[in-house]
Design a protein around this motif. Structure first.
Motif, PDB file in Angstrom:
ATOM      1  N   PRO A  99       0.823  -1.216   0.000  1.00 52.01           N
ATOM      2  CA  PRO A  99       0.000   0.000   0.000  1.00 52.01           C
ATOM      3  C   PRO A  99       0.852   1.259   0.000  1.00 52.01           C
ATOM      4  CG  PRO A  99       0.079  -0.936   2.190  1.00 52.01           C
ATOM      5  CD  PRO A  99       0.821  -1.897   1.300  1.00 52.01           C
ATOM      6  N   GLU A 100       0.205   2.374  -0.340  1.00 50.23           N
ATOM      7  CA  GLU A 100       0.918   3.647  -0.402  1.00 50.23           C
ATOM      8  C   GLU A 100       1.008   4.335   0.954  1.00 50.23           C
ATOM      9  OE1 GLU A 100       0.617   8.057  -2.502  1.00 50.23           O
ATOM     10  OE2 GLU A 100      -1.037   6.648  -2.705  1.00 50.23           O
ATOM     11  N   GLY A 101      -0.080   4.401   1.669  1.00 55.15           N
ATOM     12  CA  GLY A 101      -0.167   5.248   2.845  1.00 55.15           C
ATOM     13  C   GLY A 101       0.508   4.684   4.079  1.00 55.15           C
ATOM     14  N   GLN A 158       9.289   1.743   3.205  1.00 55.95           N
ATOM     15  CA  GLN A 158       8.936   1.257   1.879  1.00 55.95           C
ATOM     16  C   GLN A 158       9.470  -0.160   1.662  1.00 55.95           C
ATOM     17  OE1 GLN A 158       6.465   3.323   1.275  1.00 55.95           O
ATOM     18  NE2 GLN A 158       7.007   3.490  -0.882  1.00 55.95           N
ATOM     19  N   ARG A 159      10.667  -0.419   2.144  1.00 59.24           N
ATOM     20  CA  ARG A 159      11.252  -1.753   1.997  1.00 59.24           C
ATOM     21  C   ARG A 159      10.448  -2.805   2.769  1.00 59.24           C
ATOM     22  NH1 ARG A 159      17.254  -1.763   0.798  1.00 59.24           N
ATOM     23  NH2 ARG A 159      17.757   0.365   0.190  1.00 59.24           N
ATOM     24  N   ILE A 160      10.036  -2.450   3.978  1.00 55.17           N
ATOM     25  CA  ILE A 160       9.306  -3.439   4.768  1.00 55.17           C
ATOM     26  C   ILE A 160       7.905  -3.673   4.200  1.00 55.17           C
ATOM     27  CG2 ILE A 160       8.269  -1.967   6.544  1.00 55.17           C
ATOM     28  CD1 ILE A 160       9.112  -4.105   8.574  1.00 55.17           C
ATOM     29  N   LYS A 161       7.327  -2.635   3.593  1.00 59.94           N
ATOM     30  CA  LYS A 161       6.031  -2.831   2.937  1.00 59.94           C
ATOM     31  C   LYS A 161       6.166  -3.779   1.744  1.00 59.94           C
ATOM     32  CE  LYS A 161       4.696   1.607   2.667  1.00 59.94           C
ATOM     33  NZ  LYS A 161       3.795   2.748   2.375  1.00 59.94           N
ATOM     34  N   ASP A 176       1.618   0.015  -4.941  1.00 58.50           N
ATOM     35  CA  ASP A 176       1.000   1.335  -5.022  1.00 58.50           C
ATOM     36  C   ASP A 176       2.028   2.396  -4.621  1.00 58.50           C
ATOM     37  OD1 ASP A 176      -0.761   3.403  -5.257  1.00 58.50           O
ATOM     38  OD2 ASP A 176      -2.203   2.663  -3.776  1.00 58.50           O
ATOM     39  N   GLU A 177       2.511   3.146  -5.601  1.00 59.35           N
ATOM     40  CA  GLU A 177       3.497   4.216  -5.399  1.00 59.35           C
ATOM     41  C   GLU A 177       4.719   3.735  -4.600  1.00 59.35           C
ATOM     42  OE1 GLU A 177       3.305   6.989  -6.874  1.00 59.35           O
ATOM     43  OE2 GLU A 177       1.214   7.326  -7.365  1.00 59.35           O
ATOM     44  N   PRO A 178       5.399   2.689  -5.058  1.00 53.60           N
ATOM     45  CA  PRO A 178       6.510   2.129  -4.271  1.00 53.60           C
ATOM     46  C   PRO A 178       7.721   3.039  -4.141  1.00 53.60           C
ATOM     47  CG  PRO A 178       6.430   1.122  -6.447  1.00 53.60           C
ATOM     48  CD  PRO A 178       5.171   1.935  -6.302  1.00 53.60           C
ATOM     49  N   THR A 179       7.901   3.995  -5.063  1.00 60.46           N
ATOM     50  CA  THR A 179       9.074   4.874  -4.983  1.00 60.46           C
ATOM     51  C   THR A 179       8.720   6.285  -4.520  1.00 60.46           C
ATOM     52  OG1 THR A 179       8.895   5.553  -7.308  1.00 60.46           O
ATOM     53  CG2 THR A 179      10.225   3.597  -6.840  1.00 60.46           C
ATOM     54  N   PRO A 184      16.926   9.768  -4.712  1.00 64.53           N
ATOM     55  CA  PRO A 184      17.367   9.064  -5.928  1.00 64.53           C
ATOM     56  C   PRO A 184      17.995   7.698  -5.660  1.00 64.53           C
ATOM     57  CG  PRO A 184      17.917  11.378  -6.090  1.00 64.53           C
ATOM     58  CD  PRO A 184      17.400  11.169  -4.705  1.00 64.53           C
ATOM     59  N   PHE A 185      18.783   7.578  -4.584  1.00 66.07           N
ATOM     60  CA  PHE A 185      19.415   6.296  -4.261  1.00 66.07           C
ATOM     61  C   PHE A 185      18.364   5.264  -3.855  1.00 66.07           C
ATOM     62  CE2 PHE A 185      21.393   3.359  -1.203  1.00 66.07           C
ATOM     63  CZ  PHE A 185      22.399   2.831  -2.004  1.00 66.07           C
ATOM     64  N   GLY A 186      17.428   5.682  -2.996  1.00 60.94           N
ATOM     65  CA  GLY A 186      16.377   4.769  -2.561  1.00 60.94           C
ATOM     66  C   GLY A 186      15.475   4.356  -3.702  1.00 60.94           C
ATOM     67  N   ARG A 187      15.172   5.307  -4.591  1.00 53.16           N
ATOM     68  CA  ARG A 187      14.338   4.999  -5.765  1.00 53.16           C
ATOM     69  C   ARG A 187      15.028   3.987  -6.661  1.00 53.16           C
ATOM     70  NH1 ARG A 187      14.246   8.094 -10.719  1.00 53.16           N
ATOM     71  NH2 ARG A 187      12.503   7.431 -12.025  1.00 53.16           N
ATOM     72  N   GLU A 188      16.316   4.158  -6.888  1.00 53.27           N
ATOM     73  CA  GLU A 188      17.073   3.241  -7.726  1.00 53.27           C
ATOM     74  C   GLU A 188      17.067   1.832  -7.121  1.00 53.27           C
ATOM     75  OE1 GLU A 188      19.345   1.391 -10.512  1.00 53.27           O
ATOM     76  OE2 GLU A 188      18.427   3.380 -10.663  1.00 53.27           O
ATOM     77  N   GLU A 189      17.244   1.734  -5.815  1.00 54.59           N
ATOM     78  CA  GLU A 189      17.245   0.421  -5.175  1.00 54.59           C
ATOM     79  C   GLU A 189      15.876  -0.241  -5.251  1.00 54.59           C
ATOM     80  OE1 GLU A 189      18.958   0.553  -1.220  1.00 54.59           O
ATOM     81  OE2 GLU A 189      20.873   0.030  -2.166  1.00 54.59           O
ATOM     82  N   MET A 190      14.799   0.538  -5.078  1.00 56.13           N
ATOM     83  CA  MET A 190      13.458  -0.025  -5.160  1.00 56.13           C
ATOM     84  C   MET A 190      13.172  -0.528  -6.573  1.00 56.13           C
ATOM     85  SD  MET A 190      10.645  -0.876  -3.656  1.00 56.13           S
ATOM     86  CE  MET A 190      10.793  -0.061  -2.057  1.00 56.13           C
ATOM     87  N   LEU A 191      13.551   0.237  -7.585  1.00 50.48           N
ATOM     88  CA  LEU A 191      13.339  -0.195  -8.966  1.00 50.48           C
ATOM     89  C   LEU A 191      14.146  -1.451  -9.277  1.00 50.48           C
ATOM     90  CD1 LEU A 191      13.319   3.241 -10.834  1.00 50.48           C
ATOM     91  CD2 LEU A 191      11.359   1.771 -10.332  1.00 50.48           C
ATOM     92  N   SER A 192      15.327  -1.547  -8.719  1.00 45.51           N
ATOM     93  CA  SER A 192      16.140  -2.751  -8.928  1.00 45.51           C
ATOM     94  C   SER A 192      15.466  -3.971  -8.306  1.00 45.51           C
ATOM     95  CB  SER A 192      17.537  -2.560  -8.329  1.00 45.51           C
ATOM     96  OG  SER A 192      18.247  -1.547  -9.022  1.00 45.51           O
TER      97      SER A 192
END
Length: 323
Positions: A99-101, A158-161, A176-179, A184-192
Motif C-alpha cells: 500500500p501507499e499510505g 517502503q522496503r518493509i512494505k 502502489d506508489e513504491p518509490t 534518488p538512491f532509494g528509488r534506484e534500489e526499489m526499482l532494482s
C-alpha cells in the motif's frame, strides 16, 4: 540481493500458470453521485503493467476492488481466473499488496510484522519465520529488521512494505506508489528490486505517478481517466511511436505549414516554432527543401524521442474519459 527460495505452492495456483493473471470486465463503482469507475475493461496476462492516471482516475478504487476490499456496483474482476467476489484463502495467498499510505504497526519490529503477515497469508508459523528472514534479506534489511518500525526512515518503511507483500511468495503483486518520496538512491534500489521480482516471474501491477519508473520496468501500460480506460499499450509500441522535430524559421510560416500538411505531417505552430513528427521520407533534408520552396529560412532544428510523458500529456489534453 537475490530472491529467496519459493514458498510451498498453494492449492490456488493453477498448473502451468493462468492465461490471464488479471482481468476487469465492465467494472462500475460509484461513491454517491461520483462515478469512480465507468465500465472499466482490460486484461493483463503477466509481466509488469504500469497503471497510470491523474488523481481521481480510479486507480485506487480498482485496486481495492481487485483485493476484495470494496465491492463493485457492476461488472467483475478476476485474478488467476477466479472472480474476486468468491475468493478463497488459496487464491488470496497468490496476491501481494504494497500500500501507499501510512499503515505500519510501529510498536512491532520489522521482523515481527513481516512474520505475522506471512502467517495471515496462510504460511505455517515455522515457514513464515524462515520466509520473513529471507525476504528482509532480499529487500536489504539486515540488523534493521530487529528494530521497531517507529524508528524506521521512509526508505526502510517502503522496503518493509515490499517485504510483507512478497513474504508468502505470491504470483501477482499490486505495488502502489513504491518509490514515492524516496531519494534518488532509494528509488534506484526499489526499482532494482522490482526488476528482480520481474525476472523471478512475478506479475506486477505498478500504480505510480512517476512515469520514468514505468518506462524503466513495465512491459505495458494502462492509462485511466475519470474511471475509463483511455489506452492499453505495449511499452515497446509507446517508445517506438515516433519522435518529434521542432523547426524555428524566419519568415511567414503559413505557406510552409500548408505544404507540410499536404505531405501528411501534422504541425503545431507557436510563433516562429513549428513542432511536428519527422517526415516518413527524406528526413530533415526534405524539411529543409520544403522550407526553401515556401520562402522561409530555417534558423534551427532540434528533436527528441517521443516517450511515455508525451503520450500521457496528449491523453490528458484530449480530455479522454469525459463520457
Amino acid at each position: 540481493m537475490t530472491m529467496p527460495e519459493p514458498a510451498e505452492e498453494a492449492d490456488g495456483a493453477p498448473e502451468g500458470g493462468p492465461r490471464e493473471i488479471l482481468s476487469a470486465v465492465n467494472l462500475w463503482k460509484s461513491y454517491g453521485e461520483v462515478e469512480a469507475l465507468r465500465g472499466l475493461t482490460f486484461t493483463f496476462k503477466g509481466g509488469v503493467m504500469g497503471l497510470l492516471g491523474p488523481n481521481g482516475a480510479g486507480k485506487s478504487t480498482f485496486i481495492k476492488i481487485a483485493l476484495g476490499l470494496l465491492k463493485a456496483d457492476e461488472g467483475s474482476v478476476k485474478i488467476l481466473g477466479r472472480d474476486v467476489s468468491d475468493f478463497n484463502r488459496d487464491v488470496k495467498g497468490q496476491v501481494g499488496y504494497m500500500p501507499e499510505g501510512e499503515c505500519l504497526p510501529e510498536a512491532l519490529t520489522g521482523l515481527q510484522f513481516v512474520y505475522h503477515m506471512g502467517v495471515l497469508s496462510g504460511l505455517p508459523p515455522k515457514e513464515a519465520f524462515q520466509r520473513a528472514h529471507a525476504v528482509m534479506e532480499f529487500v536489504g534489511m539486515g540488523e534493521q529488521r530487529y528494530r521497531k518500525i517507529s524508528s524506521y526512515s521512509l526508505g526502510l518503511k517502503q522496503r518493509i512494505k515490499l517485504a510483507q507483500a512478497i513474504v508468502h511468495d505470491p504470483i501477482l503483486l499490486f505495488l502502489d506508489e513504491p518509490t514515492s518520496g524516496l531519494d534518488p538512491f532509494g528509488r534506484e534500489e526499489m526499482l532494482s528490486l522490482i526488476e528482480e521480482l520481474k525476472s523471478a516471474g512475478k506479475s506486477i501491477v505498478l500504480s505510480t505517478h512517476i512515469l520514468r519508473d514505468v518506462e524503466r520496468v513495465a512491459e505495458e501500460v494502462v492509462v485511466l481517466n475519470r474511471g475509463v480506460k483511455l489506452i492499453q499499450k505495449n511499452m515497446k509500441e509507446v517508445m517506438k511511436s515516433g519522435g518529434w522535430v521542432e523547426v524555428t524559421v524566419v519568415g511567414e510560416t503559413r505557406e510552409y505549414v500548408e505544404m507540410l500538411k499536404k505531405m501528411g505531417i501534422e504541425c503545431e505552430v507557436t510563433g516562429s516554432k513549428i513542432r511536428m513528427e519527422p517526415p516518413k521520407e527524406g528526413g530533415l533534408f526534405r524539411l529543409m527543401e520544403v522550407a526553401e520552396e515556401a520562402g522561409v529560412v530555417v534558423r534551427s532544428v532540434r528533436g527528441g524521442i517521443k516517450d511515455l510523458t508525451d503520450l500521457f500529456s496528449e491523453l490528458m489534453e484530449e480530455g479522454g474519459g469525459t463520457g
